[in-house]
Scaffold this motif. Sequence first.
Motif, PDB file in Angstrom:
ATOM      1  N   ALA A  10       0.827  -1.207   0.000  1.00 29.95           N
ATOM      2  CA  ALA A  10       0.000   0.000   0.000  1.00 29.95           C
ATOM      3  C   ALA A  10       0.864   1.261   0.000  1.00 29.95           C
ATOM      4  O   ALA A  10       0.559   2.239  -0.702  1.00 29.95           O
ATOM      5  N   LEU A  11       1.924   1.248   0.770  1.00 28.13           N
ATOM      6  CA  LEU A  11       2.811   2.415   0.839  1.00 28.13           C
ATOM      7  C   LEU A  11       3.572   2.615  -0.460  1.00 28.13           C
ATOM      8  O   LEU A  11       3.776   3.749  -0.915  1.00 28.13           O
ATOM      9  N   ILE A  12       3.995   1.509  -1.073  1.00 28.26           N
ATOM     10  CA  ILE A  12       4.670   1.609  -2.371  1.00 28.26           C
ATOM     11  C   ILE A  12       3.683   2.085  -3.435  1.00 28.26           C
ATOM     12  O   ILE A  12       4.001   2.978  -4.248  1.00 28.26           O
ATOM     13  N   ASP A  13       2.478   1.514  -3.454  1.00 30.15           N
ATOM     14  CA  ASP A  13       1.460   1.898  -4.447  1.00 30.15           C
ATOM     15  C   ASP A  13       1.073   3.366  -4.322  1.00 30.15           C
ATOM     16  O   ASP A  13       0.715   4.013  -5.313  1.00 30.15           O
ATOM     17  N   ALA A  14       1.154   3.894  -3.103  1.00 31.89           N
ATOM     18  CA  ALA A  14       0.801   5.304  -2.887  1.00 31.89           C
ATOM     19  C   ALA A  14       1.899   6.240  -3.369  1.00 31.89           C
ATOM     20  O   ALA A  14       1.735   7.465  -3.328  1.00 31.89           O
ATOM     21  N   ASN A  15       3.016   5.654  -3.829  1.00 31.26           N
ATOM     22  CA  ASN A  15       4.124   6.445  -4.366  1.00 31.26           C
ATOM     23  C   ASN A  15       4.652   7.450  -3.343  1.00 31.26           C
ATOM     24  O   ASN A  15       4.997   8.576  -3.667  1.00 31.26           O
ATOM     25  N   LEU A  16       4.723   6.994  -2.094  1.00 28.24           N
ATOM     26  CA  LEU A  16       5.189   7.867  -1.018  1.00 28.24           C
ATOM     27  C   LEU A  16       6.708   7.946  -0.948  1.00 28.24           C
ATOM     28  O   LEU A  16       7.263   8.907  -0.428  1.00 28.24           O
ATOM     29  N   GLY A  17       7.382   6.914  -1.408  1.00 27.01           N
ATOM     30  CA  GLY A  17       8.836   6.878  -1.361  1.00 27.01           C
ATOM     31  C   GLY A  17       9.368   5.765  -2.230  1.00 27.01           C
ATOM     32  O   GLY A  17       8.604   5.085  -2.923  1.00 27.01           O
ATOM     33  N   LYS A  18      10.669   5.563  -2.175  1.00 30.23           N
ATOM     34  CA  LYS A  18      11.308   4.574  -3.047  1.00 30.23           C
ATOM     35  C   LYS A  18      11.531   3.225  -2.358  1.00 30.23           C
ATOM     36  O   LYS A  18      11.821   2.238  -3.012  1.00 30.23           O
ATOM     37  N   ASP A  19      11.417   3.207  -1.040  1.00 26.64           N
ATOM     38  CA  ASP A  19      11.661   1.961  -0.312  1.00 26.64           C
ATOM     39  C   ASP A  19      10.819   1.957   0.949  1.00 26.64           C
ATOM     40  O   ASP A  19      10.575   3.018   1.557  1.00 26.64           O
ATOM     41  N   VAL A  20      10.365   0.785   1.344  1.00 25.45           N
ATOM     42  CA  VAL A  20       9.581   0.622   2.566  1.00 25.45           C
ATOM     43  C   VAL A  20      10.159  -0.556   3.346  1.00 25.45           C
ATOM     44  O   VAL A  20      10.401  -1.629   2.775  1.00 25.45           O
ATOM     45  N   PHE A  21      10.390  -0.356   4.618  1.00 26.28           N
ATOM     46  CA  PHE A  21      10.845  -1.448   5.467  1.00 26.28           C
ATOM     47  C   PHE A  21      10.406  -1.162   6.901  1.00 26.28           C
ATOM     48  O   PHE A  21       9.808  -0.111   7.194  1.00 26.28           O
ATOM     49  N   GLY A  22      10.667  -2.077   7.775  1.00 28.12           N
ATOM     50  CA  GLY A  22      10.293  -1.886   9.163  1.00 28.12           C
ATOM     51  C   GLY A  22      10.953  -2.921  10.032  1.00 28.12           C
ATOM     52  O   GLY A  22      11.762  -3.727   9.561  1.00 28.12           O
ATOM     53  N   PHE A  23      10.631  -2.915  11.300  1.00 30.33           N
ATOM     54  CA  PHE A  23      11.196  -3.909  12.206  1.00 30.33           C
ATOM     55  C   PHE A  23      10.341  -4.008  13.457  1.00 30.33           C
ATOM     56  O   PHE A  23       9.535  -3.118  13.774  1.00 30.33           O
ATOM     57  N   TYR A  24      10.505  -5.116  14.144  1.00 27.50           N
ATOM     58  CA  TYR A  24       9.916  -5.319  15.464  1.00 27.50           C
ATOM     59  C   TYR A  24      11.081  -5.538  16.413  1.00 27.50           C
ATOM     60  O   TYR A  24      11.764  -6.562  16.357  1.00 27.50           O
ATOM     61  N   ASP A  25      11.362  -4.561  17.269  1.00 24.77           N
ATOM     62  CA  ASP A  25      12.490  -4.637  18.195  1.00 24.77           C
ATOM     63  C   ASP A  25      11.996  -5.177  19.524  1.00 24.77           C
ATOM     64  O   ASP A  25      11.365  -4.464  20.314  1.00 24.77           O
ATOM     65  N   SER A  26      12.294  -6.464  19.774  1.00 26.93           N
ATOM     66  CA  SER A  26      11.861  -7.104  21.015  1.00 26.93           C
ATOM     67  C   SER A  26      13.016  -7.280  21.992  1.00 26.93           C
ATOM     68  O   SER A  26      12.930  -8.052  22.941  1.00 26.93           O
ATOM     69  N   SER A  27      14.123  -6.562  21.769  1.00 23.60           N
ATOM     70  CA  SER A  27      15.287  -6.711  22.635  1.00 23.60           C
ATOM     71  C   SER A  27      15.196  -5.831  23.874  1.00 23.60           C
ATOM     72  O   SER A  27      16.061  -5.889  24.742  1.00 23.60           O
ATOM     73  N   ILE A  28      14.170  -4.977  23.965  1.00 24.95           N
ATOM     74  CA  ILE A  28      13.998  -4.093  25.108  1.00 24.95           C
ATOM     75  C   ILE A  28      12.685  -4.435  25.817  1.00 24.95           C
ATOM     76  O   ILE A  28      11.855  -5.168  25.293  1.00 24.95           O
ATOM     77  N   ARG A  29      12.484  -3.873  27.009  1.00 22.57           N
ATOM     78  CA  ARG A  29      11.346  -4.284  27.830  1.00 22.57           C
ATOM     79  C   ARG A  29      10.009  -3.957  27.161  1.00 22.57           C
ATOM     80  O   ARG A  29       9.047  -4.717  27.282  1.00 22.57           O
ATOM     81  N   GLN A  30       9.930  -2.821  26.491  1.00 22.56           N
ATOM     82  CA  GLN A  30       8.713  -2.437  25.791  1.00 22.56           C
ATOM     83  C   GLN A  30       9.012  -2.434  24.287  1.00 22.56           C
ATOM     84  O   GLN A  30       9.570  -1.482  23.758  1.00 22.56           O
ATOM     85  N   PRO A  31       8.675  -3.520  23.595  1.00 24.56           N
ATOM     86  CA  PRO A  31       9.052  -3.662  22.178  1.00 24.56           C
ATOM     87  C   PRO A  31       8.443  -2.574  21.292  1.00 24.56           C
ATOM     88  O   PRO A  31       7.409  -1.972  21.617  1.00 24.56           O
ATOM     89  N   ILE A  32       9.097  -2.371  20.155  1.00 23.02           N
ATOM     90  CA  ILE A  32       8.701  -1.330  19.202  1.00 23.02           C
ATOM     91  C   ILE A  32       8.353  -1.964  17.861  1.00 23.02           C
ATOM     92  O   ILE A  32       9.104  -2.792  17.339  1.00 23.02           O
ATOM     93  N   PHE A  33       7.226  -1.563  17.312  1.00 22.00           N
ATOM     94  CA  PHE A  33       6.864  -1.906  15.935  1.00 22.00           C
ATOM     95  C   PHE A  33       7.066  -0.636  15.116  1.00 22.00           C
ATOM     96  O   PHE A  33       6.484   0.408  15.418  1.00 22.00           O
ATOM     97  N   SER A  34       7.902  -0.728  14.088  1.00 22.06           N
ATOM     98  CA  SER A  34       8.304   0.470  13.348  1.00 22.06           C
ATOM     99  C   SER A  34       8.064   0.316  11.855  1.00 22.06           C
ATOM    100  O   SER A  34       8.295  -0.753  11.285  1.00 22.06           O
ATOM    101  N   ILE A  35       7.598   1.392  11.227  1.00 23.22           N
ATOM    102  CA  ILE A  35       7.329   1.429   9.780  1.00 23.22           C
ATOM    103  C   ILE A  35       8.133   2.586   9.192  1.00 23.22           C
ATOM    104  O   ILE A  35       8.035   3.724   9.684  1.00 23.22           O
TER     105      ILE A  35
END
Length: 976
Positions: free
Chosen positions: A325-350
């Motif tokens: 959806a983000l690529i189709d919206a032509n918002l940028g040239k690359d899309v990635f993310g991560f789920y960082d579970s190495s800390i007490r309160q994990p982060i979901f990032s886009i």
Amino acid sequence: MNFQLGNIYHGFKLIEMKEVNEINSLYRLFQHEKSGARLMNLQNDDHNKVFAIGFRTPPNDDTGVAHIMEHSVLCGSRKFPIKDPFVELAKGSLNTFLNAMTYPDKTVYPVASMNEQDFFNLMDVYLDAVFYPNIYKYPEILMQEGWHYELNQKEEDVTYKGVVYNEMKGAFSSPEDVLYRNIEKTLFPDTCYGYESGGDPVSIPNLTYNEFLDFHKKYYHPSNSYIYLYGNGDLDSQLQFIDEGYLDNFNKIEIDSSIELQKGFEEPKEIESEYAISDKDDCVDKTYLNLNFVVGENTDKENYLAFNILEYLLLETSAAPLKKALIDANLGKDVFGFYDSSIRQPIFSIVVKNSNVEEKERFKEVVVDTLTDLVKNGIDKKLIEGGLNAKEFALREADTRSYPKGLVHFSKAMSSWLYDEQPLIHIEYEETLKIVKKALNTNYFEELIEKHLLNNNHSSLIVLKPKKGLAEEKIQSIKDKLKKYKESLSEEQMEKLISDTKALIERQQSGETEEDLRKVPLLSLEDIDPNIEEIFVDEQEEQGVKIISREDFTNKIVYSRMLFNSTGVDFNDLPYVGLLSNVLGGVDTEKHNYMDLANEINIATGGIGFSAVTYMKNGDADTFYPRFNIRSKVLSSKIEILNELIIEIINTSKFDDKKRLKEIIQEMKSRLEMAIYDSGHLVAANRNFVYFSKGSHYDDIISGLEFYKFIVDIDKNFDSKWQQVAEKLNQVSKKIFNKNNLTLALTCDKEDFIKVKNHLPHFINNLNDDKIEYNSYNIVLSQKNEALLTQSDVQYVTKGFNFIKLGYKYSGSLLVLKTISSLDYLWNKVRVLGGAYGSFATFGRSGNMVLASYRDPNLKETLDIYDDMKTYLENFDVDTREMTKYIIGTISNLDTPLTPSMKLDKAISCYMSGVSNEDLQRERNEVLNTSPEKIREFSKMVEAVMKENSICVLGNEIKIKENKDLFNELVDIFNF
């Protein structure tokens, strides 16, 4: 020994014990009664034993004290008073892993070895280091590893120096690292995660010696420790050693190292930040847009596993709906993310890369609208099935490749143990996986999205935008700050600063006493097996296709490599070989669109990968064997499905989808840019090889800097070139995927090989069988001596040549020279004295040699150090004990434990390059028989290589231009 719950063993009370079927281990948890230390044991039949000790180390500022401490405790201790016992171990132990790591809330010191005595030696050095470091005796340790003001004489400018200081300057040069730093800063303003545990270069010089010592006194006590033992070692002896040698000397105390929870936000946060680009660069399409969510606590085992899978479903697989959806919206040239579970309160990032500031609101809208639609209409169940299977395959296979298996289990344990929860909750995954699999029949993931992403104000939006001249501003700011500091000094203070600088240099250059060196434990050569582990390969033929195979226990997994000779591709079309490896599997086929194809691959296999590879002929820099490699892993029961999928991909992929092709090109450009920032030392070293090695020149065209230029050109001129690109991909594909090009390599159980062989005729019959005309590529070499300009604050400096072309031969003794030069000469000159984060040397079978530095504040000074290596080697003279140490350290690199998949790759490499078991045995014999005289003989070879003056440097534009006379070409690599 039969351990019983509640009993005490060498001061350790056994408080938990159970079988862990997922990893075929017996788990035990102990508490050391006197010191308060915790100890976890995973007993199993793994010969690669792991020991680790970790401490909860929450930072309370950005000075990087935890990171600097991690470096510093390894610089000498009570029992091992030499300046760098860590390096002595790297030189002279049979370790299979040796490192230390700083995380946002913990510091860990892991080691591994397959040799029992070596394992105890490693434990001894590491335990003494953390509990009795020499930091209290020598302030110079903080100066060297952390930071210090440097002034050699009054007329000079004051500068900052320090290993961690330069490491973090390098880290903060990458826009991705700047972004990641801002993520935790925005989400956790009131906890330790709001600070940079690695150290912000701006704040590192604020750390005082007393604060440094106070940090160790507070946190480096057994009561704050987490000790880990893994493998088939003698646990009773290990517990006795740890108790009597260390823990019995301490009494339990209360330590407040708790990791506080960040209170949720009432409203999401938004910030803008900046990163540096060149004045020649265009600011358009250079902004990062980033949304982040705090998603519960990582001690919630269900959430922990579910979000690992959900992140893959939404952002990683080719079928990922949020990414699409983000690529189709032509918002940028690359899309990635991560789920960082190495800390007490994990982060979901886009993350959307290469966007623009004005797209911020639309970015948020697309994310919210897409997630809302997924909640309302549901996630495709085939996507979920594929994602679940992919993750389950990875969990069961447990092929860690770069880390010992035991260390991976320790990392998972610390994700709960550190926060006072049971250590096994993420290791025992079976029951949790069953719960998450409810997603196949329910709205399980949809409910997670609604709760944690759509209805969650504990989030942040970050806009990271480019700024021209920012790097220059930072440099000037530091210069002004240091100038002002110098002007504030009295004559007495200036003399003190010069004296301190001199004292540090004298300590760095001083030798070690024989008595102190002998305190570091060392094995004997008798502890080493003089024989190699032979790489057995069975060679057969099926319908004209060569099959090389290794029989191994693989737990019903078949590891396959389909190696297609790619020399049928014309020289001018070679970049398309590299492009093809990135396109296959990511475009539609006749049967499936690329999203459905990704699902089918995940459902049926453990993965299918494509890569263009080069095998160098043993002893020859200019003869090489290009191959296109299809890597796969699959349960033997599904080998037929795997073959059908590969046939479908290589025979029917559609390259003429303009929109999809553009998306792939843009993503490739983005990922190649990231690699340049993350691995500048490899970029510079590989580019240096291009000047004198035809095989390396070929590699550069299909995957290196020339390939990056090729991708940049397509991206810039996509509308006029895309049809040509599609046609070329089709042509190149037909020239590669031909029955006459194929060599099949695989490893599996004996009975599974029969299954594979039975399915081969159908696969082979579906391959093109046209006659192929092979090319002998006329590669012209040119010594360009390039400087690759970036906005990085540090340099990656390389110099080398091919020693075979200068009349020298490869020998196993060169591997010992690598150990000596990397961990002695270069370590002391480039890292310790020069302040670089790292340095290394390589001497390849094909003759390619390079000396290189990593995150280096210097340039010409480092090149001068390389040139003077010949003098060091001419005068090299060590006793038998020191020579033994270098030999053992070299053997440890040769004897790294390999998984069945890794053994297959090694067998293929040897087979293709013409390296026999006899060659490997000869190499090992030469290592074991290396003498100081042999090392001295290499001085002439090193001198000859350095005289060729083949250099390549990637680094700071200002620093490079100050030294422009050293180079033939200055190349702004981000502005081809």
